[in-house]
Design an enzyme around this catalytic site. Structure first.
Site, PDB file in Angstrom:
ATOM      1  N   LYS A 110       0.811  -1.219   0.000  1.00  0.00           N
ATOM      2  CA  LYS A 110       0.000   0.000   0.000  1.00  0.00           C
ATOM      3  C   LYS A 110       0.846   1.271   0.000  1.00  0.00           C
ATOM      4  O   LYS A 110       0.356   2.331  -0.374  1.00  0.00           O
ATOM      5  CB  LYS A 110      -0.973  -0.026   1.166  1.00  0.00           C
ATOM      6  CG  LYS A 110      -1.989  -1.157   0.973  1.00  0.00           C
ATOM      7  CD  LYS A 110      -3.070  -1.156   2.010  1.00  0.00           C
ATOM      8  CE  LYS A 110      -4.114  -2.209   1.719  1.00  0.00           C
ATOM      9  NZ  LYS A 110      -3.673  -3.576   2.085  1.00  0.00           N
TER      10      LYS A 110
HETATM   11  C1  LIG Z   1      -4.397  -4.622   1.702  1.00  0.00           C
HETATM   12  C2  LIG Z   1      -3.665  -5.901   1.601  1.00  0.00           C
HETATM   13  C3  LIG Z   1      -4.123  -6.934   0.789  1.00  0.00           C
HETATM   14  C4  LIG Z   1      -5.428  -6.847   0.001  1.00  0.00           C
HETATM   15  O1  LIG Z   1      -5.378  -5.838  -0.969  1.00  0.00           O
HETATM   16  P1  LIG Z   1      -6.661  -5.494  -1.876  1.00  0.00           P
HETATM   17  O2  LIG Z   1      -6.426  -4.136  -2.406  1.00  0.00           O
HETATM   18  O3  LIG Z   1      -7.818  -5.622  -1.006  1.00  0.00           O
HETATM   19  O4  LIG Z   1      -6.662  -6.472  -2.964  1.00  0.00           O
HETATM   20  C5  LIG Z   1      -3.353  -8.085   0.696  1.00  0.00           C
HETATM   21  N1  LIG Z   1      -2.197  -8.209   1.382  1.00  0.00           N
HETATM   22  C6  LIG Z   1      -1.726  -7.248   2.185  1.00  0.00           C
HETATM   23  C7  LIG Z   1      -0.472  -7.459   2.931  1.00  0.00           C
HETATM   24  C8  LIG Z   1      -2.440  -6.049   2.310  1.00  0.00           C
HETATM   25  O5  LIG Z   1      -1.964  -5.091   3.111  1.00  0.00           O
END
Ligand SMILES: *Cc1c(COP(=O)(O)O)cnc(C)c1O
Length: 452
Positions: A110
């Protein structure tokens, strides 16, 4: 380029306005009016560095930003990553690669979007003079990444809701140990979906939104999705030509954000052969791709908490394209889903998507198998991407978090505890958090009381 709402009931807006608002005022999600064709740029983009590629890609969308400004915002966003390649692709075998997306400041994918989003907000505040109150809900990683992307941006106050006791202790420390005065981690009693439901109601209050300059950092913000499209392009360039044509991108997902980013890049002309949606036991998306039925279920907390989501907000963007841009149809599907918790698609076509589900008990086993096979440690989310299937196409698994964020599960699986210096440093810093009820009233009252 202008941006339209999936629900079609507000006028098209500029890129920076879509970013500033996050959610469209009609409750829809923003999308580009038309999808550009990037296939003719690929040859020219191939030799570029990560930040250069990102700037080229955003130049197509952020047409209200001067190119020199855009270059600076993008260039700065990727200076806090600890790997020179930003998103290194690592080959584990001749038909398996991992795209490591955990070298940013909070060690999860993210950061790619939120480091850039923080700079875009700062730019918009400089232009409008209006402060922004960011409100987000997190199952762990979004909150940490948002807080670190927005830290120190003048005019931004950050409010992050999270389910108390349901994010990992280190994720909580990343959110609550910043020492920053304009960052408010808000612990609630309830699940992530409770937090998200309350948050949606707060966003639906247009007067309140104007009063505090409300903006969303959840992956409903289009800038996040577009920032994530970039690493699919970057990774694709780094595959050997044989793999390029066949490789399936395997995406551990919950909110459908990450995989949508890749799918959009493919719609724009990046020749990706397929996508595999890898869910944990919270498998609404897996059930959808298997049956064409989108049916909400209760959230069952898992070892991969950032995917403990049932209502995948970004699904609405995908729906818009499935319904060929018919926003009246999108509204009626979303309405039916909101009132009945389910929707059945007639003639559902999964296209080049496939899906898997990983039960919680399998996660430590998979971590162990991957370690034995490749001498490589994956975190519990990435582990879901290593679920076995009968398909033997070459794969690129997106590694969404650094294993050191989830030391307990890794310890269960391997008997070792991975560490990372940035996480170790947090352990001696005091935690500062606030408690609110997961209700729109309680959240609004807190935000009003904590304006500058
Ligand atoms: C947020 C997150 C996900 C899921 O991401 P999406 O955008 O919902 O597909 C998967 N793995 C980790 C480590 C995350 O922080």
């Amino acid at each position: 380029m202008k941006y339209i709402s999936t629900r079609g009931q507000v006028p098209a807006v500029s890129f920076l306005t879509a970013v500033e608002q996050g959610l469209a005022p009609d409750g829809g999600l923003y999308l580009p009016e038309t999808l550009p064709d990037i296939s003719t740029h690929l040859k020219r983009w191939e030799p570029l560095s990560y930040a250069e590629l990102c700037a080229e890609f955003f130049a197509i969308f952020a047409t209200d930003l001067e190119r020199s400004v855009l270059n600076n915002l993008v260039g700065d966003a990727y200076t806090r990553f600890e790997h020179p390649e930003i998103a290194p692709l690592r080959h584990l075998s001749k038909d398996k690669a991992v795209l490591e997306l955990f070298h940013g400041p909070t060690l999860a994918f993210k950061d790619f979007a939120l480091q850039l989003l923080g700079n875009l907000y700062a730019q918009q505040i400089e232009r409008t003079g209006r402060p922004i109150s960011v409100l987000g809900a997190t199952s762990g990683d979004t909150g940490a990444a948002a807080i670190h992307g927005l830290l120190g941006k003048a005019g931004v106050r950050t409010f992050i809701l999270y389910p108390d006791g349901r994010v990992s202790p280190l994720q909580e420390r990343q959110m609550t140990c910043t020492g920053a005065e304009d960052v408010f981690p808000l612990a609630i009693k309830g699940s992530f979906d409770d937090a998200q439901a309350a948050l949606k109601t707060v966003f639906g209050d247009a007067a309140f939104a104007r009063e505090v300059g409300l903006s969303a950092v959840n992956s409903i913000n289009l800038a996040r999705i577009l920032a994530q499209s970039v690493y699919y392009i970057y990774a694709w360039f780094r595959l050997d030509p044989r793999m390029r044509e066949e490789a399936v991108f395997v995406v551990p997902t919950g909110n459908f954000g990450n995989v949508l980013a890749g799918w959009l890049a493919a719609q724009m002309g990046l020749p990706i052969a397929g996508f595999r949606v890898a869910t944990n036991q919270n498998d609404i998306l897996h059930r959808l791709f298997q049956t064409g039925e989108y049916v909400v279920d209760a959230v069952a907390p898992s070892l991969a908490p950032s995917m403990d989501i049932q209502v995948a907000s970004n699904f609405e963007r995908f729906l818009y394209y499935m319904e060929s841009g018919d926003s009246a149809k999108v509204r009626s599907v979303m309405e039916a889903f909101k009132s009945g918790g389910r929707f059945t698609f007639e003639n559902f076509e999964k296209g080049n998507f496939s899906s898997t589900r990983t039960a919680d008990a399998e996660i430590p086993e998979i971590i162990k198998r991957v370690y034995q096979d490749y001498n490589y440690v994956v975190d519990p989310h990435t582990a879901c991407g290593f679920q076995e299937t009968s398909d033997n196409a070459p794969v690129v698994v997106l590694a969404t978090a650094h294993p050191a964020k989830f030391p307990d599960t890794i310890h269960t699986a391997l008997g070792i505890e991975p560490r990372h210096a940035s996480l170790e440093a947090l352990k001696s810093v005091p935690i500062v958090k606030h408690h609110v009820q997961p209700t729109p009233q309680s959240i609004k009252a807190f935000m009003r009381a904590h304006q500058a």
